[in-house]
Design an enzyme around this catalytic site. Structure first.
Site, mmCIF file in Angstrom:
data_model
loop_
_atom_site.group_PDB
_atom_site.id
_atom_site.type_symbol
_atom_site.label_atom_id
_atom_site.label_comp_id
_atom_site.label_asym_id
_atom_site.label_seq_id
_atom_site.Cartn_x
_atom_site.Cartn_y
_atom_site.Cartn_z
ATOM 1 N N ARG A 1 59.919 -4.587 7.214
ATOM 2 C CA ARG A 1 60.465 -5.906 6.868
ATOM 3 C C ARG A 1 59.479 -7.053 7.119
ATOM 4 O O ARG A 1 59.761 -8.188 6.758
ATOM 5 C CB ARG A 1 61.818 -6.116 7.568
ATOM 6 N N TYR B 1 77.800 -6.579 -20.884
ATOM 7 C CA TYR B 1 78.669 -5.398 -20.776
ATOM 8 C C TYR B 1 79.800 -5.298 -21.795
ATOM 9 O O TYR B 1 80.853 -4.718 -21.508
ATOM 10 C CB TYR B 1 79.219 -5.295 -19.343
ATOM 11 N N HIS C 1 57.383 3.101 -6.214
ATOM 12 C CA HIS C 1 58.812 3.239 -6.507
ATOM 13 C C HIS C 1 58.960 3.971 -7.850
ATOM 14 O O HIS C 1 58.400 3.556 -8.865
ATOM 15 C CB HIS C 1 59.513 1.882 -6.546
ATOM 16 N N ALA C 2 59.731 5.069 -7.828
ATOM 17 C CA ALA C 2 59.807 5.951 -8.997
ATOM 18 C C ALA C 2 60.320 5.219 -10.236
ATOM 19 O O ALA C 2 61.231 4.397 -10.155
ATOM 20 C CB ALA C 2 60.739 7.120 -8.680
ATOM 21 N N HIS D 1 66.285 9.530 -17.491
ATOM 22 C CA HIS D 1 65.844 8.362 -18.263
ATOM 23 C C HIS D 1 65.023 8.789 -19.476
ATOM 24 O O HIS D 1 65.223 8.323 -20.587
ATOM 25 C CB HIS D 1 64.976 7.450 -17.394
ATOM 26 N N ARG E 1 73.714 -1.712 -11.976
ATOM 27 C CA ARG E 1 73.588 -0.472 -12.741
ATOM 28 C C ARG E 1 73.776 0.779 -11.868
ATOM 29 O O ARG E 1 74.333 1.773 -12.303
ATOM 30 C CB ARG E 1 72.212 -0.433 -13.400
ATOM 31 N N TYR E 2 73.307 0.728 -10.624
ATOM 32 C CA TYR E 2 73.399 1.923 -9.770
ATOM 33 C C TYR E 2 74.807 2.116 -9.227
ATOM 34 O O TYR E 2 75.251 3.233 -9.004
ATOM 35 C CB TYR E 2 72.390 1.853 -8.623
ATOM 36 N N GLU F 1 71.159 4.976 -15.671
ATOM 37 C CA GLU F 1 70.955 5.439 -14.303
ATOM 38 C C GLU F 1 71.784 6.677 -13.966
ATOM 39 O O GLU F 1 71.551 7.326 -12.945
ATOM 40 C CB GLU F 1 71.286 4.313 -13.306
ATOM 41 N N ARG G 1 75.996 -7.339 3.690
ATOM 42 C CA ARG G 1 75.749 -5.980 4.207
ATOM 43 C C ARG G 1 76.891 -5.582 5.147
ATOM 44 O O ARG G 1 77.380 -4.459 5.116
ATOM 45 C CB ARG G 1 74.423 -5.942 4.976
ATOM 46 N N HIS H 1 66.708 12.457 -11.714
ATOM 47 C CA HIS H 1 67.111 11.099 -12.080
ATOM 48 C C HIS H 1 66.137 10.520 -13.112
ATOM 49 O O HIS H 1 66.545 10.009 -14.160
ATOM 50 C CB HIS H 1 67.150 10.218 -10.818
ATOM 51 N N GLU H 2 64.849 10.613 -12.813
ATOM 52 C CA GLU H 2 63.843 10.021 -13.702
ATOM 53 C C GLU H 2 63.820 10.731 -15.053
ATOM 54 O O GLU H 2 63.731 10.088 -16.101
ATOM 55 C CB GLU H 2 62.452 10.070 -13.053
ATOM 56 N N TRP I 1 72.572 -12.436 3.101
ATOM 57 C CA TRP I 1 72.278 -11.017 2.846
ATOM 58 C C TRP I 1 72.988 -10.146 3.883
ATOM 59 O O TRP I 1 73.671 -9.185 3.554
ATOM 60 C CB TRP I 1 70.762 -10.790 2.884
ATOM 61 N N HIS J 1 63.987 -3.549 -5.762
ATOM 62 C CA HIS J 1 64.540 -4.179 -6.966
ATOM 63 C C HIS J 1 64.591 -5.703 -6.900
ATOM 64 O O HIS J 1 64.738 -6.351 -7.924
ATOM 65 C CB HIS J 1 65.922 -3.583 -7.250
HETATM 66 O O1 X8Z Z 1 65.533 2.840 -8.117
HETATM 67 C C1 X8Z Z 1 66.071 3.916 -8.287
HETATM 68 C C2 X8Z Z 1 65.369 4.970 -9.139
HETATM 69 C C3 X8Z Z 1 64.575 4.378 -10.229
HETATM 70 S S1 X8Z Z 1 65.551 3.660 -11.469
HETATM 71 C C4 X8Z Z 1 64.449 5.792 -8.276
HETATM 72 N N1 X8Z Z 1 67.238 4.216 -7.651
HETATM 73 C C5 X8Z Z 1 67.907 3.262 -6.790
HETATM 74 C C6 X8Z Z 1 67.126 3.009 -5.521
HETATM 75 O O2 X8Z Z 1 66.179 3.750 -5.238
HETATM 76 O O3 X8Z Z 1 67.455 2.071 -4.808
HETATM 77 C C7 X8Z Z 1 67.975 5.460 -7.784
HETATM 78 C C8 X8Z Z 1 69.132 5.328 -6.835
HETATM 79 C C9 X8Z Z 1 69.229 3.879 -6.478
HETATM 80 ZN ZN ZN Z 2 66.669 4.979 -12.552
#
Ligand code: X8Z
Ligand code: ZN
Length: 607
Positions: A181, A218, A348-349, A382, A515-516, A406, A482, A378-379, A478, A506
């Site tokens: 942090r 939406y 970050h994926a 997409h 979205r998640y 997602e 939480r 997950h990826e 924040w 994000h």
């Molecule tokens: O960011 C993601 C993916 C890429 S769209 C790895 N996710 C969120 C996160 O990591 O915070 C998947 C689950 C939630």
């Molecule tokens: Zn994703």
């Protein structure tokens, strides 16, 4: 998925294409009343413009994410600005057709164009350039983030993540938690500036603020969408509260009730994850007695010597078993699977489609864990989605709503059951049903625990954009959210010198998060329906749609629609209903709910 501006990357090709085709004022003068033909011509021209632009922008973004330097940031920002400016210009031009009666399809394309940006820039060129530079800089700050103790021994997020997952030492966890942090503190002034500029852009496009623009995507009135989220959360909340209660009790046993008070929110660093968003890594702390399934995917991967590439191939095989065509050779040549040692990358994926056709790739610093095996599914979800809708016009080259994008890979990963692991040779013996509670617990720690986190990130951002949360309250607000949604709290005092929201990718990465939340509801709904299609006779949590061509066909029918129709119709293709519904997740975890009720007897739940 990194939302690579499908429509939003600008280029001078665009300018010339536009001026050549007269798209700027199309073939009519703006003073004349436009006709339907004008509207269609406008869209045809815009489509060409956007196609070129999006490919150039994707490349610049890809290079930036793979080689984070000042120069690549500048190039990405420059193309990003062109893209945003072009879409803003097209969107305001499209307003000429607002009063015109258009076919449903033409109107939908216009709407998609207007709503294609995550952040709209003000029309003032200087401000737009500033916004583009801020976006790139924030993204870069996250990518470069490291925790260096006393200026040396620097640890990357990957290393810190492993520590959060495996350490059971209260102080070490606390140090790791607060260390990461430190990286987000410098983001605060940049983020604040970004909010002002993005709101200005949103207002120029006719939205109250950027949050209102996000909620308008939406296929329903923005306010109804916000209510819909509350309704869905209301369905899941009792299950979450039961899980929270049990986990807090177990953490109290582990760390002592002085450290984990039994009537308060849980300290956020004890849940096995940097953001306390998924709790599967502390399964050992809450494992039900006599119901432990006796295996762990991380160990199975290790035991079977699975490399990062084997993990990707394994996930691909799931999709091909359902009838999807294999990934192209270029996917393996061009993706990033391993963290390079010699440079900064955005770890970050994310999943990409560089040319909006078959040049699909992922970018991920894969670690050999069960958690990452799920993320690979997950990826790839997409990527398979992107390929399924590639023949749609560019306006519709997107998921039905962002939650669908997602949810696809996660839906498939729900089928990574013990039965499936045995089929592919990773597991020797499937545990009998007496171990189901253990399996369900592990899954709930990831999926149920995530849901309030999935909701609160944008509850915070929406309020930031609307001004209800002022910059002086960023951090306090924040932590209020939480606590309210997740029942977790900061383990040490936080102040407004901190910017803890920015420690989550994000926020600096400018990726909307609702979205998640949606994906976590949808994936269980999809799983339940696809299992039925696949002819599953077992309990829903034991079902795997592996090898089911029928389920694959049904899924593909939804994917190939892209966003050409309202998401309610896409949903209907798989679930037979037009409304999102959290009952599937409740059904899935019904046996666990009963177990938790039993365990929580006599405990004071809540915070
Ligand atoms: O960011 C993601 C993916 C890429 S769209 C790895 N996710 C969120 C996160 O990591 O915070 C998947 C689950 C939630
Ligand atoms: Zn994703």
């Amino acid at each position: 998925m990194k939302p690579i501006f499908k429509l939003s990357l600008g280029a001078c090709i665009v300018a010339s294409a536009l001026s050549l085709s007269g798209c700027n004022a199309t073939s009519t003068s703006t003073s004349q009343t436009p006709t339907k033909q004008d509207a269609e011509q406008f869209l045809t021209d815009a489509q060409k413009t956007l196609e070129n632009l999006s490919i150039r922008g994707n490349r610049a973004q890809w290079i930036y994410a793979n080689f984070v330097t000042e120069d690549t940031a500048a190039l990405a920002a420059s193309v990003g600005q062109e893209a945003t400016d072009t879409v803003v210009r097209l969107a305001s031009e499209a307003a000429r057709f607002d009063e015109l009666e258009l076919s449903e399809d033409t109107r939908r394309k216009m709407d998609k164009l207007k709503l294609s940006l995550t952040m709209a820039a003000p029309q003032d060129a200087e401000k737009s350039a500033q916004l583009a530079a801020l976006l790139a800089e924030l993204d870069g700050l996250y990518a470069k983030g490291k925790y260096c103790k006393d200026g040396k021994n620097c640890q990357s997020l990957g290393e810190l993540t492993s520590k959060m997952a495996t350490s059971r030492d209260y102080d070490e966890l606390l140090d790791t938690w607060q260390g990461w942090r430190q990286t987000s503190k410098p983001m605060r002034p940049l983020f604040k500036e970004q909010v002002v500029l993005a709101n200005e852009g949103a207002k120029e496009l006719g939205y109250k603020d950027t949050g209102a623009m996000w909620r308008s995507k939406y296929d329903m009135p923005a306010d109804d969408f916000a209510k819909e989220l509350d309704r869905l959360w209301g369905q899941v909340k009792p299950l979450y509260n039961s899980l929270h209660c049990h986990v807090r009790a177990k953490l109290g046993e582990k760390y002592g009730e002085d450290k984990v008070p039994q009537d308060k929110a849980i300290p956020a660093h004890l849940l096995g994850n940097m953001w306390a968003q998924q709790w599967g890594n502390i399964y050992d702390v809450v494992a039900p007695e006599n119901a432990d399934p006796g295996y762990d995917v991380t160990e199975l991967l290790e035991k079977n010597n699975y490399s990062e590439m084997d993990m990707v191939k394994g996930a691909e095989k799931f999709f091909t078993s359902m009838g999807f065509a294999p990934l192209p050779e270029t996917f393996y040549q061009r993706s990033l699977f391993l963290k390079p040692q010699d440079r900064d990358v955005q770890c970050h994926a994310s999943a990409w489609n560089l040319d909006n056709q078959d040049d699909i790739r992922i970018k991920m610093c894969i670690q050999r864990t069960g958690e990452e095996f799920s993320t690979i599914h997950h990826e790839l979800g997409h990527n398979f989605y992107q390929r399924a809708y590639k023949t749609q016009p560019i306006f519709y080259q997107d998921s039905a709503n962002d939650g669908f994008h997602e949810a696809i890979g996660d839906t498939v990963a729900l089928s990574v059951t013990p039965g499936y692991l045995k089929k592919i040779g990773l597991l020797e013996q499937v545990p009998d049903e007496s171990k189901d509670i253990g399996l369900l617990m592990r899954m709930a720690l990831d999926k149920v625990a995530f849901i309030p986190f999935g909701l609160l990130v944008d509850q915070w951002r929406w309020k930031v954009f609307s001004g209800e949360i002022s910059p002086e309250q960023y951090n306090q607000a924040w932590w209020d959210l939480r606590e309210k949604y997740q029942g977790v709290q900061a383990p040490i005092k936080r102040t407004e010198a901190d910017f803890d929201a920015g420690a989550k990718y994000h926020v600096p990465g400018n990726v909307p998060y609702t979205r998640y939340f949606l994906a976590h509801i949808l994936q269980f709904d999809f799983h339940r329906s696809l299992c039925e299609t696949a002819g599953n006779k077992e309990a829903i949590h034991r079902c795997s749609i592996y090898n089911s061509k029928k389920a694959g066909e049904e899924l593909n029918a939804m994917l190939e629609m892209g966003s050409s129709r309202p998401w309610q119709e896409a949903l209907e293709k798989v679930t037979g209903k037009q409304q999102m519904d959290a009952t599937a997740i409740l059904d899935y975890f019904a046996p666990l709910q009963a177990y938790l009720d039993e365990q929580n007897k006599g405990r004071q739940c809540g915070w």
